[in-house]
Design an enzyme around this catalytic site. Structure first.
Site, PDB file in Angstrom:
ATOM      1  N   THR A 324      13.718  10.904  31.337  1.00 48.86           N
ATOM      2  CA  THR A 324      15.040  10.445  31.305  1.00 48.86           C
ATOM      3  C   THR A 324      15.833  11.424  32.145  1.00 48.86           C
ATOM      4  O   THR A 324      15.731  12.296  32.635  1.00 48.86           O
ATOM      5  CB  THR A 324      15.532  10.562  29.675  1.00 48.86           C
ATOM      6  OG1 THR A 324      15.653  11.937  29.390  1.00 48.86           O
ATOM      7  CG2 THR A 324      14.563   9.704  29.026  1.00 48.86           C
ATOM      8  N   CYS A 325      17.166  10.748  32.180  1.00 50.20           N
ATOM      9  CA  CYS A 325      18.217  11.152  32.924  1.00 50.20           C
ATOM     10  C   CYS A 325      19.007  12.480  32.141  1.00 50.20           C
ATOM     11  O   CYS A 325      19.991  12.759  32.450  1.00 50.20           O
ATOM     12  CB  CYS A 325      19.409  10.373  33.644  1.00 50.20           C
ATOM     13  SG  CYS A 325      18.669   9.656  35.098  1.00 50.20           S
ATOM     14  N   ASP A 326      18.301  12.891  31.073  1.00 47.45           N
ATOM     15  CA  ASP A 326      19.140  13.693  30.128  1.00 47.45           C
ATOM     16  C   ASP A 326      18.473  15.323  30.358  1.00 47.45           C
ATOM     17  O   ASP A 326      17.227  15.416  30.275  1.00 47.45           O
ATOM     18  CB  ASP A 326      18.956  13.292  28.522  1.00 47.45           C
ATOM     19  CG  ASP A 326      19.693  13.963  27.803  1.00 47.45           C
ATOM     20  OD1 ASP A 326      19.746  15.357  27.514  1.00 47.45           O
ATOM     21  OD2 ASP A 326      20.506  13.356  26.905  1.00 47.45           O
TER      22      ASP A 326
END
Lengths: 377, 377
Positions: A324-326
């Protein structure tokens, strides 16, 4: 720990995307192992560990009881064929309307850890049995418990006294030594505390009957853990030491210990890269991460065993991250994970010991990624 | 920050269980605010912050572009009416088959941060534009970024050179100063690095055209934050300083700054108790927690503003926890949260500034609790 059945399933199905595969044969062995190790205890499977209907049906058919955290879990256990008298509502934090609903469904055993909760149970489930959870120090556990659940033993005496005065059945005491507990003496210390509550209430004419020893039975991740037999022996010795020949009814609530080693997650390497030419660790990005089912890698608490198709090749420390982009979606960074230098984009890895606390932890749709799929075979 | 529309909605609907309510009027104001503050930048809304279809449709109709993290998010943006040329695939970690799918859907703008990723894009999306993310130090951000995304500027030069040699359009550089960034000089430092990459490639005859300044625009939680105007001015000044009169195209990717303050979570107090008579903090248990949508309270990173029906009464420090049987499901413990002593089981609280990074973070069914419901009004 990937059984031949799991490997055959994955080879035959060639599934796209990350998934968990659980082998019911291992769950059955674990259940029988607990029965043998603790022949005098009732086994309440902690449904939250993995509520897959196939697992619940198998355990119900084997005679297991069920520890539930919500009305939904109660309904799942009933649907799996467990009678209401084999189900406890083990969450100490319950809305009064959920207690009432559980009571309607036939549930008569409730966890409490405060006078406030006892009052709710007395109103919504009159006459039910309650057990009060006492705090333990959780020392030695890999996934340590905070003080979130339970109260000090002196307060447990007040709580159970209040239960009795409100017409409830003051049934017993529970504790939880911390998940993935590998220090066998933890049960001894907690049973000593439980005995203290029994004795204080006996002086007031209130006779407790049950000790709920909770879960905490570990599954094997990277390090060897004591076997169920060793746990059984240590617990029996501690019961004898503290309760002499008046050993109360006992309950255990294995979750991770029942299903953890029965499941394997299949995942794919999405990217292997460095951040600078002179970096001495590589980043390995998988198609599963903290938000896709591996929430227990939070603070790098649980360190799973990972099998790669290139095991045996020279390894190098890697930082392992999710897709994810986290930026918080990183599994192992403080303590990098050794993985083969030859590891390549597209390689399929197996993350072992992932049968517990994975599927239901997965986020609904974070970054648009679907939740972890699960196959119970 | 609970608008009158949100309060009226909650009062009229009297919903059971925790839920998020988002006011589209606030999202519209935020969009217009960004347009005014950064008139020369294209706005790519970070879909991951809150992908509710109503929000995407509103922003698409206002002319917004979209930063997406997965094929699913691309499809959601397209469904909301955004043309493909207004969508970027902003995740630096992509499966090659997902890049190919995005290319089929018309996407022509991709993020990369490694040579390995560039090679995937070159194979699956020939001729597309790529921008390379550079590492920033994230200093001053409340939700700091690890080194998970980006590479050092020197490596970005290699990555973009490689892109060019593989037939891709080496389009620009991106950075992200860290979420909820309140130090305006962070953009200045990052733009200085971006300028360095532009200059190094210009010497080789490769002309970059775009700087993607990412997100990081804060929403107001407990402390006042600089306004969008102040950000706009600081960013314009830094662009002028580093690029003189050859300012490149710029992109911004607000997520939290677009929807954070547009949403409010309604929750209910399930239990208020102590662990011992002499404890000086109380435990307050809500029907929402870390696994139900408040994942950003991890390590107590984000401290939300909470409104109670008893505000004004004397307060006492409380430990705030969620309703699951997981001991990690505690929001504020190291720094307890002051709440009215009169707070009572059943009280409804509003958790403000929760429009971003809540609904999709919620777990599927942990402990049998359903994911956070959401109403966009």
């Amino acid at each position: 720990m990937a059984t031949q059945r799991i490997i055959d399933f994955l080879n035959t199905r060639r599934l796209n995307g990350p998934c968990l595969v659980v082998d019911l044969d291992v769950v059955r062995e674990n259940y029988i192992g607990f029965e043998k190790a603790l022949p005098d205890s009732r086994i309440f499977y902690a449904v939250k560990a993995n509520p897959a209907p196939e697992i619940l049906r198998l355990l119900a058919s084997l005679g297991s009881s069920f520890d539930t955290a919500s009305v939904t879990e109660i309904e799942m256990a009933l649907d799996a064929g467990a009678p209401a008298e084999r189900i406890s509502y083990g969450n100490t934090i319950k809305k009064e309307r959920d207690i009432a609903r559980a009571f309607e469904l036939g549930i008569r055993l409730f966890a409490v850890d405060s006078v406030e909760e006892v009052e709710k149970v007395a109103r919504a489930a009159p006459g039910a049995r309650v057990f009060c959870r006492v705090l333990t120090d959780g020392e030695g556990a890999e996934w340590p418990l905070s003080r979130k659940f339970g109260c000090v033993p002196a307060m447990a005496v007040d709580v159970l006294r209040r239960a009795k005065s409100l017409g409830l059945n003051a049934h017993g005491v529970s504790f939880h030594v911390g998940s993935q507990q590998t220090d066998l003496s933890a049960w001894d210390r907690a049973l000593g505390d439980a005995r203290g509550v029994f004795a204080a209430l006996a002086e007031e004419g209130i006779t407790l009957k049950m000790v709920n020893m909770g879960g905490g039975f570990p599954t094997r991740y990277l390090r060897d853990v004591p076997t169920a037999q060793a746990y059984g022996r240590a617990i029996f010795d501690a019961l004898r030491k503290h309760f002499g020949n008046r050993i109360p009814e006992t309950i255990v609530e294995p979750g991770r210990g029942m299903v953890g080693n029965a499941g394997v997650i299949k995942t794919e390497v999405v990217l292997v890269s460095k951040k600078a030419d002179n970096d001495n660790v590589r980043w390995v990005y998988l198609d599963i991460g903290k938000f896709g089912g591996l929430a227990e890698t939070m603070d790098e608490a649980i360190r799973y065993q990972i099998v790669t198709p290139r095991d045996g090749d020279r390894t190098e420390p890697c930082i392992l991250a999710g897709p994810t982009c986290d930026s918080a979606d990183v599994m192992y960074e403080k303590t990098p994970y050794p993985l083969p230098v030859s590891l390549t984009i597209g390689d399929e890895l197996l993350i072992e010991g992932t049968g517990a606390y994975t599927t239901t932890y997965a986020s609904v749709a974070f970054n648009g990624f679907e939740p972890l799929r699960s196959y119970v075979i």
